[in-house]
Motif scaffolding. Structure first.
Motif, PDB file in Angstrom:
ATOM      1  N   TYR A   7      32.406  21.639  30.410  1.00 36.72           N
ATOM      2  CA  TYR A   7      31.744  22.430  31.452  1.00 36.72           C
ATOM      3  C   TYR A   7      30.232  22.272  31.330  1.00 36.72           C
ATOM      4  O   TYR A   7      29.526  21.996  32.303  1.00 36.72           O
ATOM      5  N   ASN A  11      27.922  19.850  33.836  1.00 39.90           N
ATOM      6  CA  ASN A  11      26.891  20.497  34.647  1.00 39.90           C
ATOM      7  C   ASN A  11      25.560  19.772  34.503  1.00 39.90           C
ATOM      8  O   ASN A  11      24.820  19.631  35.473  1.00 39.90           O
ATOM      9  N   THR A 286      27.676  32.758  40.842  1.00 39.52           N
ATOM     10  CA  THR A 286      29.065  33.041  41.214  1.00 39.52           C
ATOM     11  C   THR A 286      30.042  32.512  40.169  1.00 39.52           C
ATOM     12  O   THR A 286      31.024  33.166  39.835  1.00 39.52           O
ATOM     13  N   GLU A 287      29.727  31.306  39.663  1.00 37.84           N
ATOM     14  CA  GLU A 287      30.580  30.730  38.608  1.00 37.84           C
ATOM     15  C   GLU A 287      30.627  31.646  37.399  1.00 37.84           C
ATOM     16  O   GLU A 287      31.678  31.853  36.803  1.00 37.84           O
ATOM     17  N   THR A 290      32.724  34.547  38.129  1.00 32.04           N
ATOM     18  CA  THR A 290      34.143  34.163  38.135  1.00 32.04           C
ATOM     19  C   THR A 290      34.676  34.041  36.708  1.00 32.04           C
ATOM     20  O   THR A 290      35.757  34.554  36.387  1.00 32.04           O
ATOM     21  N   LEU A 291      33.898  33.359  35.868  1.00 32.11           N
ATOM     22  CA  LEU A 291      34.342  33.175  34.475  1.00 32.11           C
ATOM     23  C   LEU A 291      34.492  34.523  33.772  1.00 32.11           C
ATOM     24  O   LEU A 291      35.448  34.742  33.026  1.00 32.11           O
ATOM     25  N   ARG A 292      33.550  35.422  34.055  1.00 34.10           N
ATOM     26  CA  ARG A 292      33.630  36.757  33.427  1.00 34.10           C
ATOM     27  C   ARG A 292      34.846  37.511  33.971  1.00 34.10           C
ATOM     28  O   ARG A 292      35.548  38.169  33.218  1.00 34.10           O
ATOM     29  N   ALA A 293      35.090  37.388  35.296  1.00 33.29           N
ATOM     30  CA  ALA A 293      36.248  38.057  35.884  1.00 33.29           C
ATOM     31  C   ALA A 293      37.546  37.525  35.277  1.00 33.29           C
ATOM     32  O   ALA A 293      38.476  38.281  35.007  1.00 33.29           O
ATOM     33  N   LEU A 294      37.593  36.224  35.031  1.00 34.91           N
ATOM     34  CA  LEU A 294      38.803  35.625  34.458  1.00 34.91           C
ATOM     35  C   LEU A 294      39.063  36.114  33.029  1.00 34.91           C
ATOM     36  O   LEU A 294      40.132  35.878  32.489  1.00 34.91           O
ATOM     37  N   PHE A 296      36.555  35.717  30.365  1.00 34.41           N
ATOM     38  CA  PHE A 296      35.668  35.135  29.350  1.00 34.41           C
ATOM     39  C   PHE A 296      34.612  36.173  28.963  1.00 34.41           C
ATOM     40  O   PHE A 296      33.955  36.741  29.834  1.00 34.41           O
ATOM     41  N   ILE A 381      29.326  41.589  36.640  1.00 28.43           N
ATOM     42  CA  ILE A 381      30.348  40.727  37.254  1.00 28.43           C
ATOM     43  C   ILE A 381      30.382  40.901  38.779  1.00 28.43           C
ATOM     44  O   ILE A 381      30.382  39.916  39.521  1.00 28.43           O
ATOM     45  N   VAL A 382      30.391  42.150  39.215  1.00 32.01           N
ATOM     46  CA  VAL A 382      30.513  42.405  40.658  1.00 32.01           C
ATOM     47  C   VAL A 382      29.314  41.826  41.406  1.00 32.01           C
ATOM     48  O   VAL A 382      29.470  41.151  42.432  1.00 32.01           O
ATOM     49  N   LEU A 385      29.571  38.075  41.545  1.00 34.54           N
ATOM     50  CA  LEU A 385      30.567  37.599  42.516  1.00 34.54           C
ATOM     51  C   LEU A 385      30.073  37.778  43.956  1.00 34.54           C
ATOM     52  O   LEU A 385      30.439  37.007  44.842  1.00 34.54           O
ATOM     53  N   ARG A 386      29.235  38.782  44.173  1.00 34.67           N
ATOM     54  CA  ARG A 386      28.689  39.014  45.521  1.00 34.67           C
ATOM     55  C   ARG A 386      27.688  37.932  45.923  1.00 34.67           C
ATOM     56  O   ARG A 386      27.346  37.791  47.082  1.00 34.67           O
ATOM     57  N   THR A 388      28.035  34.961  46.230  1.00 33.13           N
ATOM     58  CA  THR A 388      28.690  33.838  46.917  1.00 33.13           C
ATOM     59  C   THR A 388      27.989  33.488  48.222  1.00 33.13           C
ATOM     60  O   THR A 388      27.709  34.364  48.999  1.00 33.13           O
TER      61      THR A 388
END
Lengths: 388, 229
Positions: A7, A11, A286-287, A290-294, A296, A381-382, A385-386, A388
């Motif tokens: 990753y 990048n 956003t990435e 996303t990673l934190r939401a998943l 990580f 995280i929120v 994600l916003r 995006t």
């Protein structure tokens, strides 16, 4: 397991142009850093290689170099009869009483005058310096006004080529040979018959005495005895130590100069890396969300961006070291402050310098990437994600 | 419709407000809500009604000011940040409007990401990834990067990523919002399949009435309060 290394690597690869530009800035700093170390290493290697650890140099006390030293003939007679002196295959002691004088010669390029060491040698001098090999011509005949020039001097100074004539000590001296002394300081010297030179320069005393130890471990005892003898005013140094001491002042200067330059340059490079890494974080909000939401954790995000910054630094380091390695092709000459003579040496790259340079580049990457990575890891995280 | 059993999501007296300077803006007020295991629930409502906030709270990526959320046996409102991250990794699958795939990773690697947080071996991870890519019909595109896939395909990869750890619930925020009609229909069919074939509980936020039609239950949020349809 955390976020895969691919990753971070990909990048960097994805934004190749930014990566290359930032790494180039870091490479420049690493180049300066490595080149300074290479210069210091080249200088020390040249001077230290000039000496041999079996050889002992005797100088007048408090003399920093052979040029400043004077050893009286009566003291020389006492010193050449010491039992620690090794004997050659011909039964003669491996001891040379030498004269060292500085003369001023003009360079072939630019006509600029510079100091060159003239060394009056005797029969044992060559045996004591096995690195010195005659490359062209022949050695001077004893009792004649003939000299041999070190390859570096021969190439760079007027009148020092094979068959040319030099004028010093109110006499003309014919260059009858050129010797190769490898990457040692002798390459920057001119050698001739000692007795002829003592007459020419009106010198009644020797500059130094060099001899080989019969038993190398006997040095300390020998030094203590000789330096404690009230009839003698000499000090004894292993030849390697003598040349190392000679290189110390300039090596220190080079190190300080290099450090100052490197520190100033590295501030710019670190700021460059920080900007690049902040941009990397800003482009991937956003990435990160996303990673934190998943699932990580923050430390995985921190690690991924730190690794990216370290890789960026490493790229700069590799580029810088590669560029610096070409400096090995360059030989430079400068004043040896200990002997006030011209000394030629090359930039020398070794594994220690490569390792230090790469470590330095990685540290720059770390310093540059730490704050952006911390910012990435602390994102909400929120909110991420916003974006995006 | 799958057999509806005991609630998997229990929300009690849930409140959430955002603060802008000194101003407090209530988003959710005293929400009480149960979702049964294997249910497909659509959350609808106008912008700013709090549906995404409710979804984020259920998914454990936002924290409530008051009240409790219990998912299965776990009261997630009591969990600390790192416990919540661990819980998310194993218990929730995320489907986002813009897919949120990592562009530098292949479809396979994107799907594998959540499994990197488990103790599965490389071979086991491979088996799981291959299986879910087969479910979404993209096993032959596993080496493609997101930019080499269409929107519908990217969303299917995202769904594969969401189900690869076999989570209890899937949360989907406008999963068809960025897709054309045909792709949107495919995604809805796939989600329907996940509910009926695999017994997943799906909670979806949507503005699209056609998407909401697929749900067993549609809940409307209006000014932070719920109503049932």
């Amino acid at each position: 397991m955390g976020i895969p290394y691919s990753y971070s690597f990909r990048n960097l690869w994805t934004r190749r142009l930014t990566t290359v530009l930032t790494a180039s800035g870091m490479a420049l700093v690493v180049f300066v850093f490595a080149a300074t170390l290479m210069l210091t290493e080249g200088l020390q290697k040249t001077l230290v290689q000039t000496g041999s650890s079996d050889n002992v140099v005797l100088l007048r006390k408090s003399s920093n170099s052979e040029v400043q030293s004077a050893v009286e003939r009566d003291q020389a007679s006492l010193l050449e009869s010491q039992p620690e002196i090794a004997v050659g295959a011909d039964g003669e002691p491996l001891l040379a009483k030498e004269l060292v004088v500085l003369i001023n010669l003009k360079k072939r390029v630019g006509d600029k005058p510079s100091n060159v060491i003239i060394r009056g040698i005797d029969a044992a001098s060559l045996k004591l310096r096995p690195a010195v090999r005659l490359k062209e011509g022949r050695m001077p005949r004893p009792g004649s006004a003939e000299v041999v020039a070190g390859e570096s001097v021969s190439r760079r100074f007027k009148g020092c080529g094979l068959g040319e004539t030099l004028r010093f000590g109110m006499r003309d001296w014919r260059v009858v040979g050129v010797f190769d002394a490898g990457s040692t300081g002798f390459s920057s010297e001119i050698w001739g018959d000692r007795d002829q030179m003592m007459q020419a320069f009106r010198r009644p005393v020797y500059s130094s005495i060099i001899f080989r130890l019969r038993d190398t471990t006997a040095f300390d005892a020998y030094k203590a005895r000789v330096e404690g003898d009230p009839r003698l005013t000499v000090e004894a140094k292993r030849e390697t130590q003598y040349y190392l001491d000679q290189s110390e002042a300039m090596a220190k200067f080079l190190r300080i100069l290099g450090l100052v330059l490197t520190v100033i340059f590295s501030i710019g490079a670190v700021i460059g890396a920080t900007i690049t890494m902040y941009a990397a974080v800003a482009n991937r909000v956003t990435e990160i969300g996303t990673l934190r939401a998943l699932g990580f954790p923050r430390k995985s995000i921190l690690a991924a961006f730190i690794i990216e910054a370290l890789l960026l630094g490493l790229c700069g380091g590799i580029l810088g070291v590669c560029a610096a390695s070409f400096m090995q092709l360059i030989t430079i000459s400068t004043m040896n402050w200990a002997s006030f003579s011209e000394l030629a040496f090359s930039f020398t790259l070794n594994f220690s310098i490569i390792w230090k340079s790469l470590l330095f580049s990685v540290v720059m990457g770390f310093v540059g990437g730490a704050l952006p990575a911390l910012r990435a890891s602390r994102m909400n995280i929120v909110e991420a994600l916003r974006a995006t | 419709m799958a057999e509806v059993s005991e609630p998997i999501v229990r929300i009690r007296n849930l409140s959430k407000a955002y603060r802008r300077g000194t101003q407090v803006i209530p988003v959710l007020t005293g929400i009480n809500f149960d979702i049964a295991r294997g249910e497909f629930v659509a959350l609808m409502g106008p912008s700013g009604s709090g549906k995404s906030t409710l979804l984020n709270l259920i998914a454990g990526i936002d924290s409530a000011d008051q009240g409790s959320i219990q998912i299965g046996d776990v009261e997630i409102t009591r969990l600390g940040e790192s416990e919540l991250a661990r819980w998310r990794a194993g218990s929730v699958g995320f489907i986002f409007q813009f897919y949120n795939l990592i562009p530098v990773l292949t479809a396979y690697e994107n799907v594998e990401l959540p499994l990197l947080l488990t103790h599965l071996s490389r071979r086991e991870r491979h088996e799981h990834v291959e299986a879910v890519l087969n479910v979404v019909g993209l096993a032959d595109r596993m080496d493609h990067y997101p930019s080499q896939l269409s929107g519908g395909q990217q969303q299917r990869v995202a769904i594969a990523r969401a189900i690869v750890t076999d989570p209890e619930i899937l949360v989907a925020d406008e999963p068809t919002g960025d897709l054309d009609r045909v792709s949107a229909e495919e995604i809805l069919l796939l989600m329907d399949r996940l509910v009926h074939e695999f017994g997943k509980t799906v909670i979806m936020v949507t503005h699209d009435p056609r998407a909401a039609e697929k749900a067993h239950l549609i809940r409307h949020l209006e000014k932070g309060e719920l109503s049932v349809t």
